[in-house]
Write a protein that holds these residues in place. Structure first.
Motif, PDB file in Angstrom:
ATOM      1  N   TYR A   1       0.828  -1.104   0.103  1.00 18.26           N
ATOM      2  CA  TYR A   1      -0.038  -0.129   0.093  1.00 18.26           C
ATOM      3  C   TYR A   1       0.870   1.364   0.036  1.00 18.26           C
ATOM      4  O   TYR A   1       2.089   1.134   0.113  1.00 18.26           O
TER       5      TYR A   1
ATOM      6  N   ASP B   1      -2.317   8.939  17.499  1.00 19.12           N
ATOM      7  CA  ASP B   1      -2.756   8.553  16.210  1.00 19.12           C
ATOM      8  C   ASP B   1      -4.171   8.395  16.011  1.00 19.12           C
ATOM      9  O   ASP B   1      -4.793   8.431  15.179  1.00 19.12           O
TER      10      ASP B   1
ATOM     11  N   THR C   1      -6.337  10.298  13.634  1.00 16.71           N
ATOM     12  CA  THR C   1      -7.430   9.655  12.761  1.00 16.71           C
ATOM     13  C   THR C   1      -8.665   9.999  12.646  1.00 16.71           C
ATOM     14  O   THR C   1      -9.519  10.168  11.755  1.00 16.71           O
TER      15      THR C   1
ATOM     16  N   SER D   1       1.508   8.142   6.955  1.00 24.63           N
ATOM     17  CA  SER D   1      -0.002   7.811   6.167  1.00 24.63           C
ATOM     18  C   SER D   1      -0.563   6.702   6.972  1.00 24.63           C
ATOM     19  O   SER D   1       0.172   5.601   7.418  1.00 24.63           O
ATOM     20  N   GLU D   2      -1.755   6.612   7.262  1.00 25.66           N
ATOM     21  CA  GLU D   2      -2.400   5.519   8.099  1.00 25.66           C
ATOM     22  C   GLU D   2      -1.829   5.444   9.515  1.00 25.66           C
ATOM     23  O   GLU D   2      -1.264   6.307   9.778  1.00 25.66           O
ATOM     24  N   TRP D   3      -1.841   4.332   9.599  1.00 23.77           N
ATOM     25  CA  TRP D   3      -1.070   4.071  11.118  1.00 23.77           C
ATOM     26  C   TRP D   3       0.264   3.213  10.891  1.00 23.77           C
ATOM     27  O   TRP D   3       0.956   2.609  11.725  1.00 23.77           O
ATOM     28  N   THR D   4       0.964   3.367   9.499  1.00 23.64           N
ATOM     29  CA  THR D   4       2.052   2.679   9.294  1.00 23.64           C
ATOM     30  C   THR D   4       3.383   3.124  10.074  1.00 23.64           C
ATOM     31  O   THR D   4       4.248   2.208  10.047  1.00 23.64           O
TER      32      THR D   4
ATOM     33  N   SER E   1      -3.309  -0.882  10.200  1.00 20.83           N
ATOM     34  CA  SER E   1      -3.767   0.089   9.214  1.00 20.83           C
ATOM     35  C   SER E   1      -5.016  -0.540   8.913  1.00 20.83           C
ATOM     36  O   SER E   1      -6.300   0.227   8.974  1.00 20.83           O
ATOM     37  N   ASP E   2      -5.323  -1.860   8.656  1.00 14.34           N
ATOM     38  CA  ASP E   2      -6.419  -2.524   8.378  1.00 14.34           C
ATOM     39  C   ASP E   2      -7.382  -2.593   9.495  1.00 14.34           C
ATOM     40  O   ASP E   2      -8.666  -2.237   9.316  1.00 14.34           O
TER      41      ASP E   2
ATOM     42  N   THR F   1     -10.253   2.571  18.194  1.00 14.34           N
ATOM     43  CA  THR F   1      -9.144   2.070  17.751  1.00 14.34           C
ATOM     44  C   THR F   1      -8.362   1.127  18.458  1.00 14.34           C
ATOM     45  O   THR F   1      -8.691   1.205  19.718  1.00 14.34           O
TER      46      THR F   1
ATOM     47  N   ALA G   1      -8.990   0.718   9.830  1.00 13.19           N
ATOM     48  CA  ALA G   1      -9.854   1.153   8.829  1.00 13.19           C
ATOM     49  C   ALA G   1     -11.136   0.374   9.297  1.00 13.19           C
ATOM     50  O   ALA G   1     -12.489   0.729   9.213  1.00 13.19           O
TER      51      ALA G   1
END
Length: 589
Positions: free
Chosen positions: A76, A534, A538, A129-132, A174-175, A187, A178
């Motif tokens: 991703y 985060d 988010t 980017s995202e929780w990467t 990250s998934d 989260t 989401a």
């Protein structure tokens, strides 16, 4: 690796910034790829840089420039942020997704030009980017320039301590986030914290991999701490050893001798320790500093350890000594006691240039909310966080590109200087449903070189007040004041510290309290402000500041690099030659 674009311009820039000091240029390749790691008896595959967790250390001198070619071999899109690096005139390489760039797509690469200026000490880099960033992060060490010294006795050695988060799930974090957002759930909490990637002796399947720091009796060591955890402030202590704090966020501070430290999410800290105890083994321990309500027990309560071990011969005890002084999870008194002691060095070599001619004042409330007005004007239920009752929504293309190209429709320049309602922000009795949050993409525009004061105010909406580590990209700022309860704009400024306030890029906004910061808007570009928890980022606790160009090429944003990653949802937008006649100054390299 070939010749990087802007190489000649870089040496011209070095000459302007450091005419009497050699400027160094460094090159790194970051390969993002999934690797298997085993912690807490679980094996999982996660995205890392160059096969390591945490990732590689970048070492530079003050004023250097680093080119980092990021190769994304993951599944991703990813971006990288250089946390605390001011990047003068160079938002293009700052890294936050949808703010200054779109993601580096799988199978592609992008070269960041990381420009160091006045930073000196420890910073870090991480995915943005995202929780990467849970697995994609590493330290940055910035040494003084040649022929200069630390403002403290030179240590005999040094080491890096990175605090991280570990999630047991084999599913990408990250998934999981989401899915939680789609279902309206919370989260995920981490399963443990780590020190240099290891959980330590008190956690399952971890004894054989606990991190060890070898020291010699009588010697002094500089420890460079990085709080890379996802959603927590931390306490840290070393059994029977005093700590001397000498730097925070790559700025020097007046030395603080203490038995423990509190480090906010996103912060870095430089501390000295002297190996002056009986030779043996001593735990270095950290645990969460938790400022939410005590009746909420759903948090990561792991006690994470590493071992400080003397090289001299000694009779081993059954176990290393644990730091009895380490504060407990909910010890707000100890957390605030430590924070109040931090002062800038404010010396001739490292002055505190505190802005005093304030032209823009902002008062920003930070809140958790349930229910919001979407961009279509309809009311929806769900958890959000907000600043001045606005919950940030990422645009379809990044703000920087939209601003630079004068592309309309992706953001509006009307982030408010004050909240829409004034009430008792610290009260538990305020009805949360009387202030519906609005979702949108609103930015604050500042003139070049104006001096700004922002007061952040914590609120207790939903009885969800806690500390918020507020981070600013592109700048460091002076923390001129803080307190509990509601900010009083008549009495509280009288107590501001304008002589030696700490200089930071991340500051902890106290639970149901306030913090006042000042900075000079001398770095043109697009810069992100956000909570470094985060989960709050988010949910929308962020906004953007745009600093307009000055009147010369040297005070204007640089030209974009030719290979900026394209936005998936706006693939027709290309970086073509363009001149914005509405803003002063040519876009020079």
């Amino acid at each position: 690796m070939g010749i990087f674009p802007g190489f000649l311009g870089l040496f011209l820039l070095c000459g302007m910034l450091h005419c009497i000091v050699e400027c160094h240029v460094h090159y790194h390749d970051f390969v993002l790829k999934k690797e298997n790691f085993t912690r807490l008896c679980y094996t999982k595959s996660m995205l890392v840089v160059n096969g390591s967790f945490p990732g590689p250390v970048i070492r530079v001198q003050k004023g250097d420039t680093v080119f980092v070619n990021v190769h994304n071999q993951g599944d991703y899109g990813v971006t990288i942020h250089w946390h605390g690096v001011h990047q003068p005139r160079n938002s293009w390489s700052d890294g936050p997704e949808y703010i200054t760039q779109c993601a580096i797509k799988p199978g592609s690469n992008f070269t960041y030009e990381v420009i160091f200026s006045d930073e000196e000490g420890t910073l870090w880099w991480h995915a943005h980017s995202e929780w990467t960033r849970a697995s994609v992060h590493g330290a940055i060490v910035i040494m003084p320039v040649d022929n200069t010294k630390f403002p403290f006795p030179k240590p005999d050695g040094e080491d890096i301590i990175v605090f991280g988060s570990w999630y047991n799930s084999t599913e990408d974090v990250s998934d999981i986030v989401a899915e939680a957002l789609e279902d309206g759930g919370d989260t995920p909490d981490s399963d443990c914290y780590t020190i240099n990637g290891q959980p330590g002796d008190f956690l399952p399947c971890s004894n054989d991999s606990t991190y060890h720091l070898q020291v010699e009796y009588g010697k002094t060591y500089l420890l460079r701490l990085v709080n890379a955890v996802m959603n927590s402030e931390l306490f840290f202590a070393i059994a029977e050893h005093s700590l001397t704090v000498v730097g925070i966020d790559a700025s020097y501070v007046k030395p603080i001798v203490t038995d423990y430290i509190m480090i906010s999410a996103g912060q870095t800290m430089d501390i000295l320790i002297t190996a002056n105890q009986s030779p043996g083994a001593y735990y270095m321990a950290t645990r969460q500093y938790n400022t939410v309500r005590k009746n909420i027990d759903d948090y990561d309560n792991s006690n994470v350890t590493a071992i400080l071990q003397y090289k001299e011969k000694y009779t081993p005890l059954m176990d290393p000594v644990f730091p009895s002084i380490l504060p407990t999870y909910f010890d707000i008194v100890s957390g605030r006691k430590f924070t109040r002691r931090i002062k800038s060095l404010a010396s001739i070599e490292h002055p505190a240039n505190v802005p005093k001619n304030i032209s823009t004042r902002m008062f920003i409330t930070a809140a958790s909310n349930y229910g919001f007005i979407n961009r279509s004007g309809e009311y929806e239920t769900g958890v959000t966080t907000s600043l001045n009752n606005l919950s940030w929504v990422n645009p379809e293309t990044d703000v920087l590109l939209s601003y630079y190209r004068n592309i309309t429709g992706f953001y509006t320049p009307d982030f408010p200087d004050f909240p829409p309602f004034i009430f008792d922000f610290a009260s538990e009795d305020f009805a949360p449903d009387t202030v519906p949050t609005i979702k949108g993409t609103k930015v604050k525009v500042l003139e070049y070189d104006e001096e700004v004061e922002i007061v952040f105010q914590g609120t207790d909406l939903m009885r969800a007040s806690e500390d918020h580590p507020m981070h600013m990209h592109g700048y460091s700022f002076y923390v001129v004041g803080s307190g509990t309860g509601n900010f009083d704009n008549e009495t509280d400024p009288k107590g501001y510290n304008l002589f030696d306030p700490p200089k930071m890029n991340t500051v902890s906004l106290p639970k149901v309290g306030w913090v006042a910061i000042r900075f000079k808007a001398s770095n043109p570009g697009v810069w992100f402000w956000h909570c470094h928890f985060d989960r709050h980022l988010t949910w929308g606790m962020s906004f953007v500041i745009i600093v307009k160009d000055g009147g010369t090429p040297e005070t204007s944003i640089r030209k974009p690099p030719p290979n900026m990653p394209q936005c998936t949802s706006s693939s027709t937008i290309k970086l073509q030659p363009f001149h914005d006649f509405s803003r002063t100054g040519d876009k020079s390299n």
